[in-house]
Design an enzyme around this catalytic site. Sequence first.
Site, PDB file in Angstrom:
ATOM      1  N   ASP A 127      -0.035   9.173  -0.554  1.00  0.00           N
ATOM      2  CA  ASP A 127      -1.407   9.662  -0.704  1.00  0.00           C
ATOM      3  C   ASP A 127      -2.276   8.791  -1.602  1.00  0.00           C
ATOM      4  OD1 ASP A 127      -0.356  10.257  -3.165  1.00  0.00           O
ATOM      5  OD2 ASP A 127      -1.138  12.293  -3.259  1.00  0.00           O
ATOM      6  N   TYR A 174      -2.053   0.405  -8.077  1.00  0.00           N
ATOM      7  CA  TYR A 174      -0.721   0.102  -8.608  1.00  0.00           C
ATOM      8  C   TYR A 174      -0.486  -1.393  -8.815  1.00  0.00           C
ATOM      9  CZ  TYR A 174       1.014   4.878  -8.139  1.00  0.00           C
ATOM     10  OH  TYR A 174       1.216   6.225  -8.291  1.00  0.00           O
TER      11      TYR A 174
END
Length: 442
Positions: A170, A265
């Site tokens: 997600d 990330y």
Amino acid sequence: MKKQSIVIAGGGSTFTPGIVLMLLENLDRFPIRQIKFYDNDEERQNTVADACEVIIKEKAPDIQFVKTTDPEEGFSDVDFVMAHIRVGKYKMREMDEKIPLKYDVVGQETCGPGGMSYGMRSIGGVLELIDYMEEYSPDAWMLNYSNPAAIVAEATRKLRPNARILNICDMPISIENLMVKILGMNSRKDLNVRYYGLNHFGWWTSITDKEGNDLMPALKQHVSENGYAVNFDDSGQHVDSSWQDTFKKVKDVYALDPDTLPNTYLKYYMYPQDEVAKADPTYTRANEVMDGREKHVFGECRKIAANQTTEGSTLEIDEHASYIVDLARAIAYNTGERMLLIVENKGAIANFDDTAMVEVPCIVGSNGPEPITQGEIPRFQKGLMEQQVAVEKLVVEAWEEGSRQKLWQALTLSRTVPNGRVAEELMEELIEANGEFWPVMN
């Protein structure tokens, strides 16, 4: 529309109530006849299940509800397995985060050594769920959002190549929700995106609206100054300081390649030293979650079960999880939804390893996903991705073969680990900490 039967594998998860609320909110789009919970921790599952049973009785009393620790009961007569398991629970996540930090290495649950440690625990758990599904409901599909998705996806590709499993995440959806806020638009469904990468390791190359207008210039302008940080209103979406820092840090990652917009990330791989410097090695994200979401969700669940009513409950619908309904609908009713999924490359990225599990847009129907080709990618991203794919493949080989050597190689190859000596010392400590969860390492 045919009514569906679902088993949520990981029934005791803190995310399960939000997913149940989300499923009940979407019954007009995705009708359900049965919801089952399956978990191997009966006590933890009961805490969540007893509350969810009350929720289902209030909102959709015609849906049959089952909670079980028996694989045959859990996996028989289901159309979808929605899997979000955490082998070792938050206690082991805490180890994943704190052990690397002792060596001044990123301590994070899906990136770097922590992600590899978690991956080595998750592989066996997810393969077990696939085997149960294939034994008891061979026509079902598994929608897997168990982390670390990249390592789990590589393991299922290699070790269960014919499984009906879709690996999803997600995070791109969360980022696209931020993009929509930045642009002042209403819904990420109004965006057409092109994106390529690996899980937690990707880049947007094009974002337009439905009329074809290019939205990248406005987004790039914002990101170059603020990252993905926006002013969060009081709409109930709580964003704590660690996530706000993550959204701001995107500004530095973006500067490395201003032609694309990056996944959040990537900060762990591009600026690992910054992440280590601001981490508290005695109180990591796992501690935040245990003291925050876990206490809140379990406390609310106990209240609902005790009072047999949801009145006054502060449990929230997991809006992010609505993509799970989109995906299940696409398969159940052949909707042709366009979604970002983790799939075997097979030419989707032309100049990249065909066997790599890449994250790209796909058209999804009843036969599964059809990846949309993204053409050739630039050398910078290709080099980073090749290194990371090698790490992920080595971790899976280390698990399959019980190979210390390959795990050491994987750790040494990661951009988050400075050298082979640190990799070896880290590895030995992780092996010791994960004794009961990993294969025997030779």
